[in-house]
Enzyme design. Structure first.
Site, PDB file in Angstrom:
ATOM      1  N   ARG A   1      16.588  56.975  29.397  1.00 13.05           N
ATOM      2  CA  ARG A   1      17.314  58.212  29.088  1.00 13.05           C
ATOM      3  C   ARG A   1      16.680  59.420  29.774  1.00 13.05           C
ATOM      4  O   ARG A   1      17.365  60.361  30.154  1.00 13.05           O
ATOM      5  CB  ARG A   1      17.383  58.431  27.568  1.00 13.05           C
ATOM      6  CG  ARG A   1      18.377  57.487  26.918  1.00 13.05           C
ATOM      7  CD  ARG A   1      18.747  57.944  25.517  1.00 13.05           C
ATOM      8  NE  ARG A   1      19.870  57.149  25.048  1.00 13.05           N
ATOM      9  CZ  ARG A   1      20.608  57.439  23.989  1.00 13.05           C
ATOM     10  NH1 ARG A   1      20.347  58.513  23.264  1.00 13.05           N
ATOM     11  NH2 ARG A   1      21.620  56.676  23.645  1.00 13.05           N
TER      12      ARG A   1
ATOM     13  N   ARG B   1      25.493  54.979  27.850  1.00 13.87           N
ATOM     14  CA  ARG B   1      24.141  55.431  27.506  1.00 13.87           C
ATOM     15  C   ARG B   1      23.395  54.510  26.543  1.00 13.87           C
ATOM     16  O   ARG B   1      22.378  54.922  25.994  1.00 13.87           O
ATOM     17  CB  ARG B   1      24.167  56.875  26.996  1.00 13.87           C
ATOM     18  CG  ARG B   1      25.048  57.101  25.816  1.00 13.87           C
ATOM     19  CD  ARG B   1      25.086  58.580  25.499  1.00 13.87           C
ATOM     20  NE  ARG B   1      25.724  58.813  24.227  1.00 13.87           N
ATOM     21  CZ  ARG B   1      25.784  59.986  23.638  1.00 13.87           C
ATOM     22  NH1 ARG B   1      25.247  61.042  24.212  1.00 13.87           N
ATOM     23  NH2 ARG B   1      26.381  60.123  22.488  1.00 13.87           N
ATOM     24  N   HIS B   2      23.875  53.303  26.356  1.00  8.34           N
ATOM     25  CA  HIS B   2      23.159  52.345  25.522  1.00  8.34           C
ATOM     26  C   HIS B   2      22.748  51.120  26.337  1.00  8.34           C
ATOM     27  O   HIS B   2      23.492  50.653  27.191  1.00  8.34           O
ATOM     28  CB  HIS B   2      24.038  51.867  24.355  1.00  8.34           C
ATOM     29  CG  HIS B   2      24.185  52.895  23.282  1.00  8.34           C
ATOM     30  ND1 HIS B   2      25.201  53.817  23.284  1.00  8.34           N
ATOM     31  CD2 HIS B   2      23.452  53.139  22.174  1.00  8.34           C
ATOM     32  CE1 HIS B   2      25.088  54.595  22.220  1.00  8.34           C
ATOM     33  NE2 HIS B   2      24.030  54.209  21.524  1.00  8.34           N
TER      34      HIS B   2
ATOM     35  N   ARG C   1      17.378  45.842  21.077  1.00  7.90           N
ATOM     36  CA  ARG C   1      18.284  46.236  20.004  1.00  7.90           C
ATOM     37  C   ARG C   1      19.624  45.551  20.164  1.00  7.90           C
ATOM     38  O   ARG C   1      20.317  45.764  21.161  1.00  7.90           O
ATOM     39  CB  ARG C   1      18.477  47.759  20.022  1.00  7.90           C
ATOM     40  CG  ARG C   1      17.183  48.456  19.695  1.00  7.90           C
ATOM     41  CD  ARG C   1      17.345  49.862  19.211  1.00  7.90           C
ATOM     42  NE  ARG C   1      16.002  50.358  18.884  1.00  7.90           N
ATOM     43  CZ  ARG C   1      15.620  51.628  18.937  1.00  7.90           C
ATOM     44  NH1 ARG C   1      16.508  52.556  19.267  1.00  7.90           N
ATOM     45  NH2 ARG C   1      14.400  51.975  18.615  1.00  7.90           N
TER      46      ARG C   1
ATOM     47  N   GLU D   1      20.705  62.711  22.799  1.00  8.97           N
ATOM     48  CA  GLU D   1      19.424  62.673  22.099  1.00  8.97           C
ATOM     49  C   GLU D   1      18.423  61.871  22.916  1.00  8.97           C
ATOM     50  O   GLU D   1      18.740  60.804  23.421  1.00  8.97           O
ATOM     51  CB  GLU D   1      19.629  61.999  20.728  1.00  8.97           C
ATOM     52  CG  GLU D   1      18.352  61.927  19.916  1.00  8.97           C
ATOM     53  CD  GLU D   1      18.465  60.962  18.733  1.00  8.97           C
ATOM     54  OE1 GLU D   1      19.559  60.867  18.133  1.00  8.97           O
ATOM     55  OE2 GLU D   1      17.468  60.289  18.441  1.00  8.97           O
TER      56      GLU D   1
ATOM     57  N   SER E   1      13.190  60.583  18.985  1.00  9.23           N
ATOM     58  CA  SER E   1      13.191  60.793  17.557  1.00  9.23           C
ATOM     59  C   SER E   1      11.779  60.558  17.061  1.00  9.23           C
ATOM     60  O   SER E   1      11.031  59.726  17.563  1.00  9.23           O
ATOM     61  CB  SER E   1      14.323  59.956  17.012  1.00  9.23           C
ATOM     62  OG  SER E   1      14.125  59.093  16.155  1.00  9.23           O
TER      63      SER E   1
ATOM     64  N   GLU F   1      22.413  46.145  19.281  1.00  5.30           N
ATOM     65  CA  GLU F   1      23.530  47.052  18.979  1.00  5.30           C
ATOM     66  C   GLU F   1      24.784  46.577  19.672  1.00  5.30           C
ATOM     67  O   GLU F   1      24.760  46.169  20.824  1.00  5.30           O
ATOM     68  CB  GLU F   1      23.220  48.461  19.489  1.00  5.30           C
ATOM     69  CG  GLU F   1      22.254  49.213  18.636  1.00  5.30           C
ATOM     70  CD  GLU F   1      22.071  50.640  19.159  1.00  5.30           C
ATOM     71  OE1 GLU F   1      22.676  50.994  20.184  1.00  5.30           O
ATOM     72  OE2 GLU F   1      21.299  51.371  18.523  1.00  5.30           O
TER      73      GLU F   1
END
Lengths: 433, 433
Positions: free
Chosen positions: B407, B219-220, B211, B356, B359, B213
């Protein structure tokens, strides 16, 4: 669907709800049969036109093949049904109707070429014999991991986006990483070596590798799933023991746990190899190849083995075998040479009669020798400093190997094309699905 | 090294050969101790200067820390030694000397910042407490796969180089694929869905996702290892059952099989959660968050949950919990809405008090509704034809989810930074090693 019963579990006397695909509809006039297929098998649903509710019969007889249906009814014995039982339906629901024009026939009655099958892999893997390949593939992965753990291996995951390739800039797919040039990794080689120098000592990884090879053959893929192993404090001979151990474990697991799948694929005589794999030196190998008389030109020491050479030897041996003690110059720089003969390396290959499966060896763990190797290969050691510098802080002797799971599946199941062993192959022509 | 004994297995009375790293050298004058560390633990080697061969003592006392050494000798009981035994050496060999200037101290006596540790991961993972994290990570993967198989899941591998991303062109790393534009896949979402429509029905994959991002937070990650699950003929509630099952299995496995690692990490009270994870609807969740009074502004229906909102609720609940029935507009287009309320989706998240984790949801399996969803998202359905067209040939109702193993490791072990849970993290700044 918590109240769903798999078709294979439907027993006479039960009232069940099954769900699956409309495999076939046979209308014999007064009576019609719908075959429902799910992951567990198939079951016949009987429609007696004059004795059943008209709407129910109407629904049943108008189901397009490969629609998703749900059927509730009583299970009865019926010796003439394919599985000796049938359902007398009380309720039939079409959950997802299929277009009557299917691009591929999952019943297998109409042949399709590989390209059409790969374009429609969802429909293709509805064929029980195609599904069986992927169930066997999953079992191989399970068995190999279990074997690794039994010999003290720790599973690791190493990065797939890297700054430099394992063996320099050739055959790498470039990635743009936040404006920087990066590559898809062609092998976990350097990373797994870094980890044998850590406290983990013995590691394995099963993950994707990416090779921008121009080859487009029935045995090459540009993205494959690699099984990698590396261990501190072992030599190439012990590495071969582990390699052989994983393959024996995989074959045994398939023999023990996938009999149904083997039957579907028509292997009534599948037998896991029980003998140790013979280990030939490279020198012995070329002698035996020359002795077969199959090659136009005799091999001389230093030659790499052509496909024809491998085939000649494979036909003679008839099973898996290792080739050891390769000439240093045809093995990668990170393979260690014998101290008493620097022309000879501790690299090995594991061969199947059809193709090379594994390449491995004892690695060079001495910093100076490694740096020299980089330079001899024409690589700039400073580009690999993240790797080489760890060899200055106590890198143990180590050895390891890797094989692609697709080649193992292909040779184990005697598949014609490696694309049969991967759900969504990537090759020069194929990037989708 | 077939005759190697692990330090943990050295018993008084044995003569052993151990191999490992020179962890520490303590010279007390007439006597000196070398501590050898291997993957199993540590052992003391005693040098009595006046009673031993001078060359042996000379070798022993000149070993640089973190060198790889091999020691052969008799094991004797010694209550003052750290492990109650010691080796009286007959032979000491330095297999790979280490540079005395270490960039990192694996004994942990000198603190190092995370960046230095990641630059020197080989040395870093020599620390038993760092190694323990990765052993626990491997055990989580083992337990999760075993759980998947216990519920009939088949392991699959899907391609990482793809023509289009799961959710369009955002946050994708571009790859040049034989002159074509391609991307690193950000999720196996579309491929696993294609497989629930095949005969496999229920599938899982553990593999890398990518990703692009811009986030650079504790936490990424830009490359992570994702655990993906998808099954035909289940709804979002049953998907949550499986999700919870995998996490219970992972915690239990760690509790049962990693006690030594937990001790090293200082968890004397690690306990796998035994209760079911509470399931709150989104509506209940925002009510409870508002009731905490922790937020400056009250949430209204339709708001996404901010980090602060998640924290307020997580603190109150104190363990894992699901949030279900999200507003459709803040869930991806491939999540199914309730038939009787199209504003409400069958998506769910699994939350840990810190963040989180998961998902998931029931997916849209109806061709027309799916195409509509693409268009509402501003995506061109024709770009995804390889995916959407399979929905015309009998796609069953299905549901699934995904979580990143990093995570799970981070929250399970209460690590400060997600980079502690991955051997070679990839983030905006880090592409090497």
């Amino acid at each position: 669907m918590e109240d769903r019963t798999y078709t294979a579990d439907a027993e006479p006397g039960d009232t069940v709800t099954v769900a699956g695909w409309a495999h076939e509809l046979r209308d014999l006039g007064g009576i019609a049969f719908l075959i429902v297929r799910d992951t567990s098998g198939k079951i016949q649903v009987k429609f007696e036109k004059d004795e059943m509710d008209d709407d129910l019969v109407e629904t049943g007889l108008n189901i397009a093949r490969e629609s998703v249906v749900q059927v509730t009814g009583a299970v009865e014995e019926e010796p003439r049904a394919p599985t000796d039982v049938e359902i007398v339906p009380e309720e039939v629901e079409v959950i997802a109707g299929a277009d009557p024009e299917l691009p591929l026939d999952p019943s297998g009655k109409v042949d399709a070429d590989l390209s059409t099958r790969l374009d429609n892999r969802t429909l293709d893997v509805r064929k029980p014999e195609v599904k069986a390949i992927f169930e066997i593939r999953a079992e191989i992965l399970r068995a190999v991991r279990e074997y690794f753990r039994s010999v003290g291996g720790t599973e690791i995951n190493t990065p797939k986006i890297v700054a430099t390739g394992t063996e320099g800039g050739t055959e790498l797919f470039p990635v743009t990483y936040f404006g920087q040039e990066a590559f898809m990794n062609q092998s976990p080689q350097l990373f797994k070596q870094l980890m044998v120098g850590s406290g983990l000592e013995r590691v394995f990884e099963i993950g994707p590798i990416f090779r921008a090879e121009e080859h487009n053959t029935p045995r090459h893929l540009n993205e494959a799933t690699m099984i990698d192993f590396e261990s501190a404090f072992i030599d190439h001979n012990e590495a071969m023991d582990v390699c052989e151990g994983t393959l024996h474990a995989a074959y045994q697991a398939v023999e023990e746990n996938c009999q149904e799948q083997l039957d579907l694929l028509g292997y009534d005589d599948f037998a896991a190899p029980e003998e140790d794999f013979p280990r030939l030196t490279y020198e012995e190998a070329i002698e035996r190849i020359n002795a077969t008389g199959e090659l136009d030109e005799q091999l001389v020491w230093g030659d790499d083995l052509s496909t024809e050479a491998e085939k000649a030897l494979g036909d003679e041996i008839g099973g898996h075998y290792f080739i050891t003690d390769w000439p240093s110059e045809i093995k990668p720089f990170y393979i260690q040479d014998y101290d008493d003969d620097p022309e000879l390396s501790k690299g090995f290959d594991l061969m199947h009669p059809r193709m090379e499966l594994v390449s491995g060896g004892q690695r060079e763990h001495r910093f100076e020798a490694l740096e020299e190797g980089f330079e001899q290969q024409g690589l700039d050691p400073s580009q690999f400093e993240y790797y080489t510098k760890m060899f200055r802080y106590g890198m143990p002797p180590h050895a390891g190997w890797a094989y692609g799971v697709e080649r193992v599946v292909m040779t184990m199941l005697d598949l014609d094309n490696i694309r049969e062993a991967v759900l969504f192959p990537r090759d020069r022509q194929r990037l989708s699905p």
